[in-house]
Motif scaffolding. Sequence first.
Motif, mmCIF file in Angstrom:
data_model
loop_
_atom_site.group_PDB
_atom_site.id
_atom_site.type_symbol
_atom_site.label_atom_id
_atom_site.label_comp_id
_atom_site.label_asym_id
_atom_site.label_seq_id
_atom_site.Cartn_x
_atom_site.Cartn_y
_atom_site.Cartn_z
ATOM 1 N N GLN A 210 0.802 -1.215 0.000
ATOM 2 C CA GLN A 210 0.000 0.000 0.000
ATOM 3 C C GLN A 210 0.841 1.275 0.000
ATOM 4 N N SER A 211 2.107 1.147 0.343
ATOM 5 C CA SER A 211 3.002 2.315 0.348
ATOM 6 C C SER A 211 3.925 2.327 -0.865
ATOM 7 N N PHE A 212 3.559 1.541 -1.871
ATOM 8 C CA PHE A 212 4.456 1.363 -3.024
ATOM 9 C C PHE A 212 4.919 2.685 -3.629
ATOM 10 N N PHE A 213 3.996 3.617 -3.813
ATOM 11 C CA PHE A 213 4.351 4.857 -4.494
ATOM 12 C C PHE A 213 5.064 5.863 -3.593
ATOM 13 N N SER A 214 5.274 5.514 -2.321
ATOM 14 C CA SER A 214 5.918 6.477 -1.422
ATOM 15 C C SER A 214 7.233 5.991 -0.824
ATOM 16 N N HIS A 215 7.458 4.663 -0.792
ATOM 17 C CA HIS A 215 8.722 4.204 -0.188
ATOM 18 C C HIS A 215 9.838 4.164 -1.224
ATOM 19 N N GLY A 217 11.792 1.472 -2.044
ATOM 20 C CA GLY A 217 12.149 0.093 -2.364
ATOM 21 C C GLY A 217 12.038 -0.825 -1.185
ATOM 22 N N VAL A 218 12.254 -0.272 0.022
ATOM 23 C CA VAL A 218 12.093 -1.017 1.269
ATOM 24 C C VAL A 218 11.160 -0.206 2.145
ATOM 25 N N LEU A 270 16.561 -1.419 -3.071
ATOM 26 C CA LEU A 270 16.902 -0.004 -2.967
ATOM 27 C C LEU A 270 17.592 0.492 -4.240
ATOM 28 N N MET A 271 18.474 -0.323 -4.765
ATOM 29 C CA MET A 271 19.199 0.052 -5.984
ATOM 30 C C MET A 271 18.272 0.106 -7.196
#
Length: 828
Positions: A210-215, A217-218, A270-271
């Motif tokens: 649910q936080s895909f568009f804000s995090h 990568g982790v 993250l990369m």
Amino acid sequence: MNKQKESSTRSQNNKAPVKRKTHRRKSRSSRHKSPFFLFLTLLIAFAGISTAVFFIRPIDLFSRYIALTDTIEMVLTEKYNILQTNGFLANTGDDLNAKNFLHRLQERGYTRVNHHPKMAGTFNIEGNILYLYTHANQGLSSGKRYKFTLQKSILTSISSAADSTLLESLAFPPLNLTYFIDSVWEIRTPVSYDEIPEDLINAVIATEDQSFFSHYGVDVKGIIRATLSNLQAGRVVQGGSTITQQLVKVLSKNDERSLSRKLREAILALMVDYQYSKQEILTAYLNNVYLGHASPFELRGIAAASDYILGKDLKNLNLKECAIIAGLIRSPNSASPLRNHSFAAQRTQTVLNQMANMGDSLAAETQVKDKLIRIKHKSILHKMSWYFDQIAKEIKLRKLDTSDHTRHLTIQTPLDPWMQISATKVLKQQLNKLDPVSANKQKPLQGATVILDPYSGGVKALVGGRDYLKNSFNRAVDAQRPMGSLIKPFIYLTALGGIDAAGFITQADTVNDSPITVGQGKSKWKPHNYDKKYLGKITIRKALADSRNIPAVKIGQRIGVEKFLPVLRKTGITEIQQAYPSIFLGAVETSPLKIAGSYATIANGGNFTKPHLINKIFKDDTLIYFQQPAQALFSPATCYIMTDMLQNALNNGTGKRSRKYGFTHLGAGKTGTTNAGRDSWFAGYTNSLVTVTWVGKDNNSPTKLTGSSGALKIWSSTMQDILGQGRDKDFTTPTGIETAEINSATGQKASLFDTNVESMAFILGTAPTAIDNNEYIRQQFVAIKKTLHLENLKKTHKTLLKGGSENISDYTSWMSEQYEKTKNWLTQ
């Protein structure tokens, strides 16, 4: 319930439509950038990297990242490895129903419209006319309009709509069967981000991240939340992996359970998140996530799951169907409507509830029944397991590097999907009729079918057994079975005029079907006929048609074993261990695939092409593999004579039951049976197809079947199913051929009074010229005279009973006149 209906329901309830909350097309700049969470993410990353130094080598991590980004680039540019079918021809005279023509059009992206086609890629049917507007990528026929005229389902003509030019055929391009990364067993249809339904993106975000568009990568909050939930429940009830982490796992294909793997995935996520946009990450993920098994295939990506499980194109999914697909990510097999209707319904409702919790008003109003209706999928790939199995083996055998994701492979096959479907269906149906599984579970009857193009050697269909999932041993390729009487055409073909050798027989020559003893090593061999009877002097043509053993051995002995074996080997039958005379009755073990290749040599006029399942292989645009050219073995004239003989075998010999079994076309072929009915064979061909069928048991026990009662049934049904009511094309007559009317009993030129007359083919100048001996003709004349006399008496008797005055003297005077004319000739 579709969206239009749901919107109508809300209006009827006097509720103002609520704007649905979506997550589509959020750019990187719109992501949450709270300094605290950015700092916490970097801190976690630093701690992870510091810890990982003790577990992960930096060089290993870097190499994995390079491989991962290579794969992502392959996905985003849609440069997958591709497995293609052959193109196909629509020929005048074809039965378009039997050819599954409309299915073939739809597979290639054609859409049926209810008016004259005005756009490329559309077609329309009006009465007995099919109008087609071809795609822009269809070679010479690209972007043009054509008119197909039909008589029922038979294609009677093809013409250009522009100038009414008549065509004999129209070519259609190859079909991409699947797009794969590492294995051909992956079912995948690539889609771009813009092609993914908005509801499906919302469903996946709601259930997976649910936080895909804000995090970045982790998801630190997600990890903390999952940890607390799992501690509270005392078991793992929630995961903390983001979609980016899942993408890393999916493309790395690493199921290792270890701390080092988790750390490595987090760092790589993250990369990846830094290098790619959210849209690119989501596109790569939704094209590759595992969504279940369509045994033996893997469903990879949302488009493949939509097609196989729901039977719909991705663009046509409604909200509930999007929820079904999203629910498969957590439970790819147990939540499939094809397997568990109740759990699939529960999982779908859970997805809708999660979407509602994120503000999706339409999801909040959508309810799922206790059970999902079973949906019949439309994918045809699961019918092609035998073919894919062999392709996978050949890729491994040729050491093709599918792991090099910087360059993609295009593998072109001669596969015809609808012939494969037909052959698979008929083999199973006929085996069940011959030997129901329920009646013989321990030793079930098995079978195999191979269909190939006689001119190219390309295998159009290949079925290796009753059921791939229950027993994947591919009998079409790997079974080594005695070929029995299927060897006889090659004996006579060699005697007619083999490789660099003059012939010493014609099909009208006679051979004595009588007992024979042959030396075989230090022992004596006494072959016998299948029926244990002997017919005396018979023609070569009859010997082959009735599959007489003794004549085959006698002609084989005249050739010599040592001279015959090279001929057999050059037709692809290479598994010959010892040079014994028993080889003339098929004491050599080989596979249905190789037999199909050897019979194709006869069918195509004498050229051997090795049967193959791969035509060409390209790496990017560079051709790296192609089939070798055909090798000339026999003259076209000699092969035409053998085809003439095998037509007789099919129509009047051991293959004549084919007509009873429903085969209505022009064809040629030969039955084969081995000792105690352990193997039942039929090898036959038309002008355009060679098909070989085999029936037997894996443990080599008797089946009580002959070639005629077993394999011929499967061959006849398969060929009829493929050809339908299409019009036959004659076998091409080469130069150097003559035909003559021959008395089939004596092998001599037929006389005026012969009744058993056959037209036979011969090398020019070799047809018999001598007419039957006088005694035989005299006997025929007397027999005809008696027959006519009796017929006349019957007619006269009927006339007298009716009160007529017909005089028999008219008939008897005619007979006397004919006798006087021929008396001197008969007594010479």
